[in-house]
Design an enzyme around this catalytic site. Structure first.
Site, short mmCIF file in Angstrom:
data_model
loop_
_atom_site.label_atom_id
_atom_site.label_comp_id
_atom_site.label_asym_id
_atom_site.label_seq_id
_atom_site.Cartn_x
_atom_site.Cartn_y
_atom_site.Cartn_z
N THR A 77 1.60 -1.65 4.66
CA THR A 77 0.58 -1.46 5.69
C THR A 77 0.65 -2.48 6.81
O THR A 77 0.63 -2.12 7.99
CB THR A 77 -0.83 -1.50 5.04
OG1 THR A 77 -0.96 -0.40 4.14
CG2 THR A 77 -1.92 -1.41 6.10
N ASP A 160 -8.88 -4.89 7.45
CA ASP A 160 -8.75 -5.89 8.52
C ASP A 160 -7.39 -5.82 9.20
O ASP A 160 -7.29 -5.82 10.42
CB ASP A 160 -9.03 -7.30 7.98
CG ASP A 160 -8.29 -7.63 6.69
OD1 ASP A 160 -7.06 -7.40 6.64
OD2 ASP A 160 -8.93 -8.11 5.74
N ARG A 161 -6.31 -5.71 8.41
CA ARG A 161 -4.98 -5.69 9.00
C ARG A 161 -4.73 -4.42 9.81
O ARG A 161 -3.93 -4.42 10.76
CB ARG A 161 -3.90 -5.86 7.94
CG ARG A 161 -3.90 -4.84 6.80
CD ARG A 161 -2.91 -5.25 5.72
NE ARG A 161 -2.83 -4.33 4.59
CZ ARG A 161 -3.62 -4.36 3.52
NH1 ARG A 161 -4.55 -5.29 3.45
NH2 ARG A 161 -3.46 -3.49 2.54
#
Length: 546
Positions: A77, A160-161
């Site tokens: 991801t 968040d990423r």
């Protein structure tokens, strides 16, 4: 007279001419959509059950690059989102995994961690995040630079990423979900307090509402003919659940937090609603320059990991995501108009078929065990080089050797890398290995070597890269593998959608081989701005015809 005529033909002599050059036209808003763990074949496997207004509209009225792939490993991801927006690979943007081993600190580094900032909107540490670990600029950064900071850039996702990396370094804001309080939060990297519209959105308590309802199928269960039967031994269960079957009693299994929103289709609904609020509240697309909204739908990844790509749960999630796409496109029609918005849709990686399921069909597949492999490797290295802690970490399909021990024992680094590679090649399910020295001394332009090289950064990657055979992945020490995983160099992990839609995009498709790194330079060409500073991809504008 002759002198005047001659002078008029030289460069630099002022002449009055009528210009046919038009002022450049740009979209008012770019929306980047990343669907986490979306295999390319999901576009067509569930085609008959999609509505006419979601994925079918994007494909029918947009441009479809049907052979779009990741061109590096590992396919995770963090690297995926970074590569989409930087136009380059981990070798140059530095996000070599969701986490990587840091030899200096002796611990893992998370791709978006930043202990110098604080949470905004939460008392937890979930907001201690920023893009500081990404060392290349993004197309969103370049848009800010090109417009002298006038463009608004906002990223959002449950992860968040999935929000921070696409938004880039110069973003106005990035927002992500905190399961401890069921709210969208940010960090002091961006601001000191949440905007009023975000506070108002959080006060609606949508997470609690969605988690108070069971997850039932959108269609009657017997209509999910594209998937395996509901109760399968290779599907995971929610904590406390006896069997992986519908209806899933979410209120009974949610616990005391709001984390489970990530693992159900309603997480995508929540994301879409927040995206629409961001567009309205921030007046995105209403200014004199192009704005950018980066949206990542993450619930698909959690559902895929738990249940696997052949489950009814995954099919139901995509049928419901199709509805979210239809709702978002309808909202855009009314707010800005299709002709003013440039949209792309892709994925950060795909996902493998469950090996147990493949074995039932007599298709070769299997699992490795990282811990068992590490223990055996350590034992064999002890036999050859003497007793010591030679291995620091085995993660991301990479062996990190203990350089401090190697130096103190006066062992040749290249020799122990080669011995490690020789040992790793003997394990079942291993196809190839590459040492860091191999990657530094060679330059592959095609094939598996190229993919490994483009995912390798010496300062952050391991000493030995391990490539599994097709259909194999790590079982994380579990007796039975549930759901799915990803990270490999094979098509099930690399082949993802690439759809363009909206502003000046004609209807059409192409089967030319494209790469995920081509998205950012294509956007740069359409927007007439500089491509990100580490770009290694190419523009696809010529194939679209605009």
């Amino acid at each position: 007279m002759m002198l005047v005529l001659l002078l008029g033909s030289f460069p630099g002599v002022a002449q009055k001419r009528k210009s046919n050059v038009k002022n450049p036209e740009n979209p008012k808003l770019v929306i980047g959509i990343v669907v986490d763990q979306m295999r390319y074949d999901y576009l067509y496997r569930f085609w008959d059950k999609y509505s006419k207004d979601g994925f079918k509209r994007l494909i029918g009225q947009g441009f479809n690059f049907r052979d779009n792939h990741y061109n590096y490993v590992p396919t995770y991801t963090g690297p995926g989102h970074a590569s989409i927006y930087t136009g380059t690979t981990p070798a140059f943007h530095g996000i070599v995994g969701n986490d990587w081993y840091n030899r200096e600190t002796g611990r893992n580094t998370y791709c978006a961690e930043d202990k110098s900032v604080k949470s905004v909107g939460s008392s937890s540490k979930a907001g201690e995040m920023s893009p500081v670990n990404m060392i290349a600029s993004t197309i969103t950064d370049e848009l800010k630079l090109a417009t002298n900071q006038k463009s608004k850039v906002i990223g959002l996702s449950l992860k968040d990423r999935g929000s921070i990396l696409p938004a880039g370094h110069a973003a106005n804001a990035a927002y992500w979900y905190d399961g401890s309080n069921g709210s969208m939060i940010t960090s002091t990297y961006y601001m000191q307090d949440l905007p009023e519209w975000v506070k108002a959105f959080n006060k609606r308590n949508l997470a609690d509402q969605y988690l108070s309802q069971p997850w039932t199928t959108l269609l009657p269960l017997e209509q999910y003919t594209e998937s395996t039967a509901d109760d399968q031994p290779f599907e995971g269960t929610f904590s406390g659940e006896q069997k992986p079957v519908f209806p899933h009693n979410i209120p009974a299994y949610r616990g005391k937090t709001f984390d489970m929103l990530r693992s159900i289709p309603a997480g995508n609904t929540y994301t879409r609603q927040f995206a629409e609020e961001a567009i309205k509240a921030e007046n995105l697309g209403k200014g004199s320059v192009t704005d950018f909204l980066a949206v990542s739908f993450s619930a698909t990844d959690y559902v895929g990991h738990q249940f696997g790509p052949n489950s009814i749960e995954v099919e139901d999630t995509y049928l419901r995501l199709d509805q979210e796409m239809a709702a978002l496109l309808k909202f855009i029609d009314g707010h800005l108009g299709k002709e003013n918005v440039l949209i792309f849709l892709t994925a950060d990686h795909g996902g493998a078929h469950n090996p147990t399921y493949l074995q039932q069909l007599r298709i070769p597949a299997g699992t490795t065990n990282n811990k068992a492999m590490t223990d055996t490797l350590e034992k064999r290295l002890n036999q050859k080089f003497g007793t010591a802690e030679w291995v620091s970490k085995f993660m991301n399909q990479q062996v990190y050797l203990n350089h401090k021990v190697i130096q103190s024992k006066k062992v040749n680094l290249l020799e122990i890398q080669e011995e490690t590679a020789r040992i790793m090649m003997q394990f079942p399910g291993v196809a190839r290995v590459f040492t860091a020295d191999n990657l530094l001394r060679n330059n592959w332009t095609v094939g598996l070597g190229m993919m490994v090289e483009q995912g390798f950064m010496y300062a952050r990657s391991g000493d030995v890269m391990v490539v599994s055979q097709p259909g194999w992945y790590d079982n994380y020490g579990r007796a039975a593998v549930k759901g799915t995983s990803h990270g490999s160099s094979y098509g099930y992990d690399t082949h993802v959608p690439l759809l363009w839609y909206g502003w000046q995009i004609p209807a059409g498709e192409s089967t030319v081989r494209t790469h995920i790194t081509d998205i950012a330079p294509s956007l740069a060409a359409w927007l007439r701005i500089q491509e990100p500073n580490g770009t290694t991809g190419r523009s696809l504008v010529e194939y679209v015809g605009k």
